[in-house]
Design a protein around this motif. Structure first.
Motif, short mmCIF file in Angstrom:
data_model
loop_
_atom_site.label_atom_id
_atom_site.label_comp_id
_atom_site.label_asym_id
_atom_site.label_seq_id
_atom_site.Cartn_x
_atom_site.Cartn_y
_atom_site.Cartn_z
N GLU A 119 0.83 -1.20 0.00
CA GLU A 119 0.00 0.00 0.00
C GLU A 119 0.86 1.25 0.00
OE1 GLU A 119 -3.84 -1.83 2.42
OE2 GLU A 119 -2.35 -0.64 3.51
N VAL A 120 0.41 2.25 -0.75
CA VAL A 120 1.05 3.56 -0.77
C VAL A 120 0.31 4.47 0.19
CG1 VAL A 120 1.65 5.57 -2.17
CG2 VAL A 120 1.83 3.26 -3.14
N GLY A 143 -7.89 13.57 -7.94
CA GLY A 143 -8.78 14.65 -7.54
C GLY A 143 -9.50 14.36 -6.24
N THR A 144 -9.07 13.31 -5.53
CA THR A 144 -9.64 12.97 -4.23
C THR A 144 -8.79 13.59 -3.12
OG1 THR A 144 -10.51 10.89 -5.06
CG2 THR A 144 -10.30 11.09 -2.68
N LEU A 145 -9.43 14.14 -2.10
CA LEU A 145 -8.73 14.62 -0.91
C LEU A 145 -8.56 13.46 0.07
CD1 LEU A 145 -7.97 17.71 -0.57
CD2 LEU A 145 -9.75 17.28 -2.26
N PHE A 146 -7.36 13.33 0.63
CA PHE A 146 -7.09 12.25 1.58
C PHE A 146 -6.31 12.81 2.77
CE2 PHE A 146 -3.45 12.64 -1.14
CZ PHE A 146 -2.36 12.44 -0.31
N ASP A 147 -6.48 12.18 3.93
CA ASP A 147 -5.73 12.63 5.11
C ASP A 147 -5.20 11.44 5.91
OD1 ASP A 147 -8.19 11.74 6.11
OD2 ASP A 147 -8.19 13.20 7.75
N GLY A 148 -5.14 10.28 5.30
CA GLY A 148 -4.60 9.11 5.98
C GLY A 148 -5.04 7.85 5.27
N LEU A 164 3.58 10.10 -7.68
CA LEU A 164 2.49 10.48 -6.79
C LEU A 164 2.87 11.62 -5.85
CD1 LEU A 164 1.18 6.91 -5.86
CD2 LEU A 164 0.17 8.50 -7.50
N SER A 165 4.07 11.55 -5.29
CA SER A 165 4.48 12.50 -4.25
C SER A 165 4.58 13.92 -4.78
CB SER A 165 5.82 12.07 -3.64
OG SER A 165 5.71 10.84 -2.98
N HIS A 166 5.28 14.08 -5.89
CA HIS A 166 5.53 15.43 -6.38
C HIS A 166 4.26 16.07 -6.91
CE1 HIS A 166 9.37 17.76 -7.70
NE2 HIS A 166 8.46 18.55 -7.15
N ALA A 167 3.52 15.33 -7.74
CA ALA A 167 2.30 15.89 -8.31
C ALA A 167 1.28 16.22 -7.23
CB ALA A 167 1.71 14.92 -9.32
N SER A 168 1.16 15.37 -6.20
CA SER A 168 0.17 15.62 -5.14
C SER A 168 0.55 16.84 -4.31
CB SER A 168 0.05 14.38 -4.24
OG SER A 168 -0.45 13.27 -4.95
N GLY A 169 1.83 17.04 -4.05
CA GLY A 169 2.25 18.23 -3.32
C GLY A 169 1.94 19.51 -4.09
N ASP A 209 4.85 13.08 1.42
CA ASP A 209 5.82 12.05 1.85
C ASP A 209 5.18 10.66 1.82
OD1 ASP A 209 8.09 10.85 2.77
OD2 ASP A 209 7.86 11.51 4.85
N PHE A 210 4.93 10.16 0.62
CA PHE A 210 4.37 8.82 0.48
C PHE A 210 5.43 7.75 0.73
CE2 PHE A 210 1.14 10.78 -2.50
CZ PHE A 210 0.03 10.46 -1.73
N ALA A 211 4.97 6.61 1.22
CA ALA A 211 5.81 5.42 1.34
C ALA A 211 5.02 4.23 0.82
CB ALA A 211 6.22 5.19 2.79
N LEU A 212 5.73 3.21 0.36
CA LEU A 212 5.08 1.97 -0.06
C LEU A 212 5.47 0.89 0.93
CD1 LEU A 212 4.61 0.55 -3.59
CD2 LEU A 212 5.54 -0.92 -1.82
N ASP A 213 4.48 0.23 1.53
CA ASP A 213 4.72 -0.77 2.56
C ASP A 213 3.98 -2.06 2.24
OD1 ASP A 213 6.23 0.84 4.62
OD2 ASP A 213 4.40 2.05 4.46
N ILE A 214 4.67 -3.17 2.38
CA ILE A 214 4.03 -4.47 2.28
C ILE A 214 3.20 -4.71 3.53
CG2 ILE A 214 4.45 -6.96 2.22
CD1 ILE A 214 6.95 -6.38 0.55
N VAL A 215 1.92 -5.11 3.34
CA VAL A 215 1.03 -5.31 4.50
C VAL A 215 0.56 -6.75 4.64
CG1 VAL A 215 0.30 -2.89 4.54
CG2 VAL A 215 -0.99 -4.56 3.16
#
Length: 380
Positions: free
Chosen positions: A39-40, A76-81, A105-110, A295-301
């Protein structure tokens, strides 16, 4: 000729951090290639500090052709977590793409988030993105597209416009006026008027050599003017609001009520809020283009269906919802959904095939709707 990583290096997975190459080599040598869910995520739990998701189309193209399934929030979606993207597949099939994926994702979203701050600070004004000069040329289309996603009316970069299928905006810089010399502003404005295509708005830059009010009146008398632009440097600006109001007063008094006033030069949300009632539009540069990446990260869950994950991160596959009250709800995918909630993670790639259509105008509308639903506002 330039320090630009070529597109083929990105699509082939060579635009990666070296430790992913080491990881691939180690797993291949160990004959280990588990099926995982990754997950990102920027923040684990919703915290009320919303950001705008952008860069999803580039991410989809990056992952196309790989034997993976991908779900993502709509652009175009707002997210906070919680996750904005989920990838399921054998790890070695996408391991090398993490660096580029997060960068898209990180640069464009910022940038998009900062642009949305500006848009909502002056919701009725014309906004143009003027920030391409602050970034590497290879980033220009990312800046301009992200600004459009947030609701900007246009942008200045020609090559970005060619890539995005949109016409770049802009009229004249100080350099044009300076090339004619002091006292020859009329010659510069007339040269612009004679050379510009008929559809180009006649907006004259009016602060190069003389007082803004004087140059605005001279320009209005020299050519059939649509507007004036004031780009006065901060060191000479003083009370910018007073200057703008005086220009308006003088133009109206001389019978040029239809001549609009546009402002540029180091403007952010605070300045836009202060000036939006006395100006018709703004060119916004550094506030948008210089925005910090998210500051996105990708983590195996999960690994082979088992709940595994890094300490400090939340394991298990998750679902993300927009609740009826405009909130952002994150829970395990296996748990029941909140009542009257909209599930936000939706198919993006299935077995390497992009299954979503991308429509910038529709994403712009979604941004505006979602910003209203969550109560997003520019910083004070």
């Amino acid at each position: 000729m330039f320090d630009i990583v070529p597109s083929e290096a990105i699509s082939e997975g060579r635009a990666t951090d070296a430790y992913f190459d080491r990881t691939v080599a180690a797993l291949e040598a160990a004959d280990r290639n588990p099926t995982v869910v990754a997950e990102v995520t920027a923040d684990q739990f919703p915290d009320g500090s919303f950001e705008l998701l952008a860069g999803v189309e580039d991410a989809a193209h990056l992952l196309s052709g790989l034997p993976v399934d991908v779900d993502a929030l709509p652009e175009g979606t707002l997210f906070d977590g919680g996750p904005v993207m989920r990838i399921e597949g054998r790890y070695l099939d996408f391991a090398r793409y993490e660096t580029s994926l997060l960068g898209f994702l990180s640069h464009a979203s910022g940038i998009a988030t900062a642009a949305l701050e500006a848009r909502l600070a002056a919701p009725e004004s014309t906004l143009l993105s003027f920030g391409a000069r602050h970034v590497h040329p290879s980033m220009a289309a990312v800046v301009e597209r992200s600004a459009l996603l947030a609701g900007f009316d246009g942008f200045s970069h020609v090559a970005a416009g060619e890539l995005l299928g949109r016409e770049a905006s802009g009229t004249m810089p100080h350099a044009l006026v300076i090339c004619f010399g002091p006292g020859e502003q009329e010659a510069a404005w007339t040269a612009f008027d004679d050379a510009a295509p008929p559809e180009t708005p006649r907006i004259a830059l009016c602060d190069t050599y003389s007082d803004e009010t004087e140059e605005a009146l001279r320009a209005a008398r020299a050519i059939d003017l649509d507007g004036v632009r004031l780009d006065t440097t901060g060191s000479r600006r003083g009370d910018f609001r007073h200057i703008v109001r005086e220009v308006r007063w003088r133009l109206d008094g001389a019978g040029f009520e239809d001549v609009e006033i546009f402002l540029s030069g180091g403007l952010g949300p605070a300045e836009l809020r202060d000036l939006r009632d006395v100006a018709d539009g703004f060119g916004v540069g550094g506030h948008v283009s210089n925005a910090d990446p998210v500051d996105f990260a990708l983590d195996i869950v999960t690994v082979e269906g088992q709940s595994w994950g890094k300490r400090g991160k939340l394991p298990d596959e998750k679902a993300v919802y927009r609740t009826a009250d405009g909130g952002h709800d994150v829970r395990r995918a296996a748990d029941p959904a909140p009542e009257n909630a909209e599930e936000l993670l939706a198919p993006l790639v299935r077995d390497g095939e992009v299954v979503r259509e991308f429509d910038l105008d529709r994403a712009v509308a979604r941004t505006a709707e979602d910003a209203a639903r969550v109560g997003f506002g520019p910083p004070a």
